[in-house]
Design an enzyme around this catalytic site. Sequence first.
Site, PDB file in Angstrom:
ATOM      1  N   ALA A 111       0.818  -1.210   0.000  1.00 23.07           N
ATOM      2  CA  ALA A 111       0.000   0.000   0.000  1.00 23.07           C
ATOM      3  C   ALA A 111       0.856   1.265   0.000  1.00 23.07           C
ATOM      4  CB  ALA A 111      -0.935  -0.016   1.214  1.00 23.07           C
ATOM      5  N   TRP A 112       1.821   1.348   0.900  1.00 19.02           N
ATOM      6  CA  TRP A 112       2.598   2.574   1.037  1.00 19.02           C
ATOM      7  C   TRP A 112       3.545   2.767  -0.135  1.00 19.02           C
ATOM      8  CZ3 TRP A 112       2.874   7.191   1.575  1.00 19.02           C
ATOM      9  CH2 TRP A 112       3.785   7.945   2.308  1.00 19.02           C
ATOM     10  N   LYS A 125       9.079   1.042   9.442  1.00 23.91           N
ATOM     11  CA  LYS A 125       9.177   1.568  10.804  1.00 23.91           C
ATOM     12  C   LYS A 125       9.241   0.394  11.776  1.00 23.91           C
ATOM     13  CE  LYS A 125       6.272   5.485   9.441  1.00 23.91           C
ATOM     14  NZ  LYS A 125       5.007   6.216   9.678  1.00 23.91           N
ATOM     15  N   LYS A 151       5.518   4.483  18.110  1.00 24.37           N
ATOM     16  CA  LYS A 151       4.119   4.922  17.976  1.00 24.37           C
ATOM     17  C   LYS A 151       3.201   3.764  17.593  1.00 24.37           C
ATOM     18  CE  LYS A 151       3.995   4.985  13.255  1.00 24.37           C
ATOM     19  NZ  LYS A 151       2.965   4.469  12.325  1.00 24.37           N
TER      20      LYS A 151
END
EC number: 1.1.1.94
Length: 344
Positions: free
Chosen positions: A10-11, A111, A200
């Site tokens: 997706a990214w 990440k 996060k």
Amino acid sequence: MKITILGAGAWGTALASHAATAHDVVLWGRNAGDLAAMAASGINAGYLPGISLSPKLVCEPDFTRAVAHAASDPDGLIVVATPVSGLRETTRRIATLAAPAAPVPMLWLCKGFEAETHAMPHQMVREELDAIAGAVALDYGVLTGPSFAREVAQGLPCALTVAGTSPMVGERAQAAFHHRAMRIYRSEDLIGVEVGGAVKNVLAIATGASDGLGLGLNARAALVTRGLAEMTRLGIALGGRLDTFMGLAGVGDLILTATGDLSRNRKVGMQLASGKTLTQILADLGHVAEGVRCAQAVNSLAARHGVDMPITRAVCAVLFEGLGAADAVAQLLQRDARDESPLH
């Protein structure tokens, strides 16, 4: 400008489509059949269904040709859009290909920390480059910040941070992506930017669990704020800068991932609160939730550096030790009173 993006999830697809509106972009993916279908339909049906991609985007199933595309341009850029688990292999493959006279820089989008070694992505890349005799001397860095791939593919506004081993990395990333609805900000804090992007995701699982239990907006705000304090403490212990965690790669990405309904990590937390097992959740999700993969690494790094991260410990207990989400919340509420500070 010639850009190669390695990874058609997706990214990677969203960023490739955005860049292709202004540059000569090639997108490589592991599945040649999926790439062919994407090239024919103009849609990544598996990851971004219903969104039309830039008609200028070129899909390339051959890894060597894909890398050569960017490497043929002295002002080119290679972007690795694999999960953390694929970063070492991809770096190795890039570095062992025939090098141009002036190697182009490499960015990654992933990440997290490596599960086995707890290494940050830039440490993994450096280790791989050092281990390869005659490897290309690459400049490299990370592109991160609050960004859901679907919204980027739709052309909606977003702002990201790039940090790298030289100013040229940031300048090249801005040349590639700072146009239309996307803004790119440069940072010199590679460690802090990577820590923010990793932690996060773990905190988003906690916030999703809180929302799934119906604990209210007050609890959500408390978790996000105290979670930011945990992120900051670990980041500084690892060599990051305080101000980084007040920016896009810290509080910005945390707010988005912890509260946005497109967040995979938030969904994991919400489903844990409903009583589903982690195995069931990951099978249903169909996409990588990096927070699950790196929660134990974050917890171990905190213990190694003497950093207090009670929310992260609670997430690990729910994910891997069978503690119920409601019981984890009860334990957090029983903690002793203390002063408020991002460093305590």
